[in-house]
Design an enzyme around this catalytic site. Structure first.
Site, mmCIF file in Angstrom:
data_model
loop_
_atom_site.group_PDB
_atom_site.id
_atom_site.type_symbol
_atom_site.label_atom_id
_atom_site.label_comp_id
_atom_site.label_asym_id
_atom_site.label_seq_id
_atom_site.Cartn_x
_atom_site.Cartn_y
_atom_site.Cartn_z
ATOM 1 N N HIS A 51 0.855 -1.181 0.000
ATOM 2 C CA HIS A 51 0.000 0.000 0.000
ATOM 3 C C HIS A 51 0.896 1.238 0.000
ATOM 4 O O HIS A 51 2.039 1.198 0.482
ATOM 5 C CB HIS A 51 -0.884 0.023 1.247
ATOM 6 C CG HIS A 51 -1.891 -1.068 1.296
ATOM 7 N ND1 HIS A 51 -2.942 -1.057 2.182
ATOM 8 C CD2 HIS A 51 -2.020 -2.220 0.581
ATOM 9 C CE1 HIS A 51 -3.674 -2.135 2.020
ATOM 10 N NE2 HIS A 51 -3.132 -2.860 1.049
ATOM 11 N N GLU A 53 0.888 3.796 1.852
ATOM 12 C CA GLU A 53 1.307 4.171 3.206
ATOM 13 C C GLU A 53 2.450 3.298 3.700
ATOM 14 O O GLU A 53 3.416 3.807 4.285
ATOM 15 C CB GLU A 53 0.118 4.064 4.181
ATOM 16 C CG GLU A 53 -1.060 4.943 3.828
ATOM 17 C CD GLU A 53 -2.076 4.285 2.898
ATOM 18 O OE1 GLU A 53 -3.202 4.811 2.804
ATOM 19 O OE2 GLU A 53 -1.753 3.256 2.259
#
Length: 138
Positions: A51, A53
């Site tokens: 992801h 993040e």
């Protein structure tokens, strides 16, 4: 830069990918410098943890030379999933600020009836804030 400008940067980074996979993240240090940014790479790498993040956290930790990103802030184009939010807490970020809430996303990965504020409140020995900052003209 302001919170809004960092958020707009995270959106810009995310928009390197087409919707609905246009997730972007920017990690900012205590001096206000962007130390890392990343876009979602799940499909390209066949890595379910890739992801935006998570990749931004990994890049920031590598650049700083420590897994401790104490008091850094992560700005996200979209509300992070539980995995990404808890990883931010483990890295000791002080705050995660996001532009688009999970309820507004085409793809939703949040845990049912478990908002980020609730996750933050249940963490032991870690303090992190989640803030939804809706932008005009996103």
């Amino acid at each position: 830069m302001t919170d809004e400008e960092y958020l707009r940067r995270a959106i810009e980074v995310g928009n390197r990918k087409a919707k609905p996979y246009n997730f972007g993240a920017v990690v900012v240090d205590t001096e206000g410098q962007i130390v890392a940014e990343a876009v979602n790479q799940v499909h390209e790498t066949n890595d379910p943890t890739a992801h935006a993040e998570m990749l931004a956290l990994r890049a920031a930790a590598g650049k700083v030379g420590s897994h401790n990103l104490d008091n850094f802030v992560m700005y996200c184009s979209h509300e992070p999933c539980a995995m990404c939010f808890v990883a931010a807490a483990w890295a000791k970020l002080s705050q995660v600020i996001y532009a688009t809430a999970a309820s507004e996303q085409e793809l939703r990965y949040e845990l049912k009836d478990l908002p980020l504020d609730d996750i933050a409140g249940r963490l032991q020995g870690r303090s992190i804030l989640a803030q939804h900052m809706k932008l005009e003209e996103v």
